[in-house]
Motif scaffolding. Sequence first.
Motif: not given
Length: 180
Positions: A128-132, A142-148, A161-164
């Motif tokens: 979790e980033n500072d923007s929650y 070896s993969l990473i997503t952006e914190a979106l 399952k994600v909410y964007l």
Amino acid sequence: MKLDGRMEKINKDTMCIMFRDNGKCGVKDLSGIVLVPAIFDDVRFVFEDRFKEWPVPVLQNGKFGLAATDGSGRLILECKYDYIAYKEGYYFIQLCNEKGIYAGNNLFFPIDFKRISRIKPHELLVYENDSYRYGFVFPSISLITEALYEHFIVRDGEPVKVYLNGDCGYLNKELKFTKD
């Protein structure tokens, strides 16, 4: 305890022996097999009892690195970091104000996060980033997503399952948002 001119100390949490020889520090198991030779300034026991599977945080000239526990002392991460600590299934790494992780034999650095945790039994880390917002690290591939993502749900045998931006969807095999 002092044995043969060397200092040895049993770590009761890991049941391994940290030893010093000629002012340098190493690790051996209880049977005496050297896991990390005494070539480092210090060794940190901040991990579970998985010595032959996990590297060990070491210090050299005031900087942290990760050393293999195969008896070689080979550095997996060079001693250049300000801090390395074993967490639950990964290593937290810090250099100046930048943070990252080492997991699944991969370095993910830098990552902008304020909190990170492992989702069991999945081989998945959520940060979790500072923007929650949430992002995901999949060390095994070896993969990473952006914190979106605003929210997520993880269930056994199902895609994440994600909410964007208010839309509900899933992470596909390339870790991209999809409504399919």
